[in-house]
Scaffold this active site. Structure first.
Site, short mmCIF file in Angstrom:
data_model
loop_
_atom_site.label_atom_id
_atom_site.label_comp_id
_atom_site.label_asym_id
_atom_site.label_seq_id
_atom_site.Cartn_x
_atom_site.Cartn_y
_atom_site.Cartn_z
CD GLU A 33 43.39 43.16 25.02
OE1 GLU A 33 42.35 43.49 25.64
OE2 GLU A 33 43.54 43.27 23.79
CD GLU A 214 40.14 47.12 37.04
OE1 GLU A 214 39.87 47.71 35.99
OE2 GLU A 214 39.44 47.20 38.06
CG ASN A 215 44.88 49.02 37.46
OD1 ASN A 215 44.97 49.72 36.44
ND2 ASN A 215 43.89 49.16 38.33
NE ARG A 216 49.55 43.72 32.08
CZ ARG A 216 48.60 43.98 31.19
NH1 ARG A 216 47.34 44.14 31.59
NH2 ARG A 216 48.89 44.07 29.91
CG LEU A 217 46.92 45.30 40.89
CD1 LEU A 217 46.02 46.12 41.80
CD2 LEU A 217 48.35 45.27 41.43
#
Length: 237
Positions: A33, A214-217
């Site tokens: 996700e 988002e972008n796993r940040l």
């Protein structure tokens, strides 16, 4: 010789990618996700983790999450063998987080031997989770009795009928015990709290607030108990 029988040898081996009538099994490696949310800054936080928990708990309720008070409780034996299960948060205040259980259950026995507990609130629909670590202590019997009286009649009977985590010969045996208790304590009859049933309060030493991005940040801000107060640190995602 201990070899495979003919029947077993002829039975086709089902791979993880196959399913009996449900179609292809999804590959978990490609499931992901993209979380999109507002950044969580240190200046956004409440002075204490319990105040911050209250804010996020209110948000989870407002978002319509199913059972936002459901949390994963992790315990471990003294030699480090862990176990987890879902329990329900029933109280929280400046002293910590309270849940109720059978003291003779696996978690109860493990807490007696090793009081360190971790709690996790997995609020996936709003891309948030809260992780608590701390020591669990039993709440007083008056507090346990007051909560027990607030439970539905059937739940009170169930607490007596089930010797939680013990081996049952069958479901029929559990239902037999329940029906015997229902006959002894009909609706409206007062039912005392079992001696081996009660609450635990987990007094937090760390509380981490995780906000997905988002972008796993992701944002991970953790309160750490220090000198009678709280220090906040940011963790790398």
């Amino acid at each position: 010789m201990g070899g495979v029988t003919d029947a077993a040898a002829q039975k086709p081996v089902q791979t993880p990618a196959q399913d009996s009538g449900r179609g292809p099994v999804p590959d978990p490696a490609v499931m992901r996700e993209q979380y999109r949310s507002t950044p969580l800054w240190e200046t956004d936080l409440a002075p204490t983790p319990m105040d911050q928990f209250a804010r996020w708990f209110h948000d989870a309720i407002a978002a319509g999450l199913a059972e936002p008070n459901a949390m994963v409780a992790a315990t471990a034996t003294p030699d480090g063998r862990p176990s987890t299960r879902m329990v329900l948060l029933k109280q929280y205040d400046a002293r910590g987080f309270v849940f109720f259980t059978n003291y003779g259950s696996r978690k109860g026995r493990e807490i007696t031997a090793n009081p360190w507990v971790s709690l996790l609130f997995p609020w996936h629909p709003i891309a948030r989770q809260i992780t608590v670590t701390g020591r669990a202590v039993r709440v007083g019997r008056d507090e346990t009795a007051a909560y027990f009286r607030s439970r539905p009649h059937g739940s009170r009977l169930g607490a007596w009928a089930s010797e939680q985590s013990s081996v049952l010969p069958s479901r029929a045996e559990l239902l037999r015990r329940y029906e015997e208790l229902a006959a002894r304590y009909p609706q409206g009859e007062q039912i005392p709290a079992p001696a081996e049933w009660g609450g635990y309060r987990v007094a937090p030493e760390t509380v981490e607030f995780w906000q997905g991005h988002e972008n796993r940040l992701h944002d991970r801000l953790r309160y750490v108990a220090e000198g009678g107060g709280w220090r906040v640190e940011r963790l790398a995602p």
